[in-house]
Structures are given as C-alpha cells and as structure tokens.
Design a protein around this motif. Structure first.
Motif, PDB file in Angstrom:
ATOM      1  N   UNK A  13       0.880  -1.172   0.000  1.00 41.93           N
ATOM      2  CA  UNK A  13       0.000   0.000   0.000  1.00 41.93           C
ATOM      3  C   UNK A  13       0.918   1.223   0.000  1.00 41.93           C
ATOM      4  N   UNK A  14       1.079   1.831  -1.153  1.00 42.74           N
ATOM      5  CA  UNK A  14       2.088   2.872  -1.315  1.00 42.74           C
ATOM      6  C   UNK A  14       1.769   4.174  -0.590  1.00 42.74           C
ATOM      7  N   UNK A  15       0.508   4.455  -0.402  1.00 45.46           N
ATOM      8  CA  UNK A  15       0.131   5.714   0.214  1.00 45.46           C
ATOM      9  C   UNK A  15       0.035   6.854  -0.776  1.00 45.46           C
ATOM     10  N   UNK A  16       0.416   6.616  -2.023  1.00 49.37           N
ATOM     11  CA  UNK A  16       0.348   7.676  -3.038  1.00 49.37           C
ATOM     12  C   UNK A  16      -0.089   7.148  -4.386  1.00 49.37           C
ATOM     13  N   UNK A  17      -0.721   5.988  -4.383  1.00 48.52           N
ATOM     14  CA  UNK A  17      -1.193   5.398  -5.628  1.00 48.52           C
ATOM     15  C   UNK A  17      -1.957   4.135  -5.340  1.00 48.52           C
ATOM     16  N   UNK A  18      -2.166   3.369  -6.381  1.00 46.47           N
ATOM     17  CA  UNK A  18      -2.909   2.128  -6.238  1.00 46.47           C
ATOM     18  C   UNK A  18      -2.115   1.091  -5.450  1.00 46.47           C
ATOM     19  N   UNK A  19      -2.826   0.175  -4.837  1.00 46.22           N
ATOM     20  CA  UNK A  19      -2.195  -0.959  -4.176  1.00 46.22           C
ATOM     21  C   UNK A  19      -1.527  -1.812  -5.241  1.00 46.22           C
ATOM     22  N   UNK A  20      -0.371  -2.378  -4.911  1.00 42.40           N
ATOM     23  CA  UNK A  20       0.393  -3.160  -5.867  1.00 42.40           C
ATOM     24  C   UNK A  20       1.030  -4.338  -5.143  1.00 42.40           C
ATOM     25  N   UNK A  21       1.908  -5.042  -5.808  1.00 44.17           N
ATOM     26  CA  UNK A  21       2.637  -6.145  -5.185  1.00 44.17           C
ATOM     27  C   UNK A  21       4.127  -5.951  -5.410  1.00 44.17           C
ATOM     28  N   UNK A  22       4.916  -6.646  -4.622  1.00 43.14           N
ATOM     29  CA  UNK A  22       6.366  -6.582  -4.780  1.00 43.14           C
ATOM     30  C   UNK A  22       6.759  -7.034  -6.186  1.00 43.14           C
ATOM     31  N   UNK A  23       6.156  -8.118  -6.669  1.00 43.70           N
ATOM     32  CA  UNK A  23       6.502  -8.649  -7.995  1.00 43.70           C
ATOM     33  C   UNK A  23       6.177  -7.663  -9.110  1.00 43.70           C
ATOM     34  N   UNK A  24       5.089  -6.906  -8.958  1.00 40.58           N
ATOM     35  CA  UNK A  24       4.705  -5.942  -9.995  1.00 40.58           C
ATOM     36  C   UNK A  24       5.660  -4.754 -10.039  1.00 40.58           C
ATOM     37  N   UNK A  25       6.223  -4.388  -8.914  1.00 42.27           N
ATOM     38  CA  UNK A  25       7.068  -3.194  -8.846  1.00 42.27           C
ATOM     39  C   UNK A  25       8.553  -3.468  -9.031  1.00 42.27           C
ATOM     40  N   UNK A  26       9.001  -4.683  -8.776  1.00 43.07           N
ATOM     41  CA  UNK A  26      10.427  -5.012  -8.849  1.00 43.07           C
ATOM     42  C   UNK A  26      11.055  -4.652 -10.197  1.00 43.07           C
ATOM     43  N   UNK A  27      10.432  -4.989 -11.329  1.00 39.57           N
ATOM     44  CA  UNK A  27      11.067  -4.642 -12.613  1.00 39.57           C
ATOM     45  C   UNK A  27      11.265  -3.136 -12.789  1.00 39.57           C
ATOM     46  N   UNK A  28      10.363  -2.331 -12.223  1.00 35.39           N
ATOM     47  CA  UNK A  28      10.500  -0.882 -12.352  1.00 35.39           C
ATOM     48  C   UNK A  28      11.716  -0.370 -11.591  1.00 35.39           C
ATOM     49  N   UNK A  29      11.985  -0.965 -10.428  1.00 38.05           N
ATOM     50  CA  UNK A  29      13.174  -0.551  -9.675  1.00 38.05           C
ATOM     51  C   UNK A  29      14.431  -0.880 -10.465  1.00 38.05           C
ATOM     52  N   UNK A  30      14.480  -2.081 -11.016  1.00 37.27           N
ATOM     53  CA  UNK A  30      15.680  -2.460 -11.770  1.00 37.27           C
ATOM     54  C   UNK A  30      15.835  -1.568 -12.997  1.00 37.27           C
ATOM     55  N   UNK A  31      14.740  -1.174 -13.632  1.00 35.04           N
ATOM     56  CA  UNK A  31      14.816  -0.270 -14.789  1.00 35.04           C
ATOM     57  C   UNK A  31      15.380   1.087 -14.363  1.00 35.04           C
ATOM     58  N   UNK A  32      14.977   1.581 -13.200  1.00 33.56           N
ATOM     59  CA  UNK A  32      15.520   2.854 -12.685  1.00 33.56           C
ATOM     60  C   UNK A  32      17.019   2.733 -12.432  1.00 33.56           C
ATOM     61  N   UNK A  33      17.420   1.625 -11.858  1.00 32.31           N
ATOM     62  CA  UNK A  33      18.847   1.418 -11.570  1.00 32.31           C
ATOM     63  C   UNK A  33      19.654   1.354 -12.863  1.00 32.31           C
ATOM     64  N   UNK A  34      19.084   0.715 -13.880  1.00 34.39           N
ATOM     65  CA  UNK A  34      19.769   0.627 -15.187  1.00 34.39           C
ATOM     66  C   UNK A  34      19.948   2.005 -15.821  1.00 34.39           C
ATOM     67  N   UNK A  35      19.019   2.931 -15.523  1.00 35.81           N
ATOM     68  CA  UNK A  35      19.104   4.295 -16.061  1.00 35.81           C
ATOM     69  C   UNK A  35      20.087   5.154 -15.265  1.00 35.81           C
ATOM     70  N   UNK A  36      20.618   4.619 -14.164  1.00 36.34           N
ATOM     71  CA  UNK A  36      21.627   5.357 -13.428  1.00 36.34           C
ATOM     72  C   UNK A  36      21.165   5.997 -12.128  1.00 36.34           C
ATOM     73  N   UNK A  37      20.023   5.636 -11.644  1.00 38.15           N
ATOM     74  CA  UNK A  37      19.566   6.185 -10.353  1.00 38.15           C
ATOM     75  C   UNK A  37      20.244   5.476  -9.228  1.00 38.15           C
TER      76      UNK A  37
END
Length: 64
Positions: free
Chosen positions: A40-64
């Motif tokens: 429960x992010x507190x700033x958007x829709x409820x999600x799951x760890x599996x749904x969000x994990x690829x987005x984190x890795x994509x951010x890291x690949x972009x240099x964050x």
C-alpha cells in the motif's frame, strides 16, 4: 509553559529525498519479500512486490 514533545531516540531520522537511500531501502527491505506481498504505497494504487520489482531495476539501469 508548553514545550514541544521530545523526539523519540528510537525513531531514526530519515532523508526522504535522498534517492540512493530510498533505492537501498526498497531493495533491501521490500524486494526480499515474497512477490505476492501486497504494498500500500500511500500515493497510488495498491500493488505487489513482484509488480514493482522490474520498475526498480529499470531505474537502476538508467543510473539512479
């Protein structure tokens, strides 16, 4: 005389705007949970760890 409440020594001071700290926290505390764990992010829709994990890795690949 009213004085402000003392800050709890058990409550850490956090830097919410520090991207490396946020990424480390998400990686080390959330991504280790089972993929079906509901977030429960507190700033958007409820999600799951599996749904969000690829987005984190994509951010890291972009240099964050």
């Amino acid at each position: 005389m009213n004085r402000p409440a003392a800050r709890s020594s058990r409550r850490p001071v956090r830097s919410y705007g520090d991207v490396p700290t946020i990424v480390d926290c998400v990686r080390d505390r959330l991504l280790v949970l089972p993929g079906a764990t509901v977030v429960h992010t507190g700033h958007g829709d409820t999600t799951t760890v599996a749904a969000e994990a690829p987005q984190l890795w994509a951010c890291l690949d972009r240099g964050f």
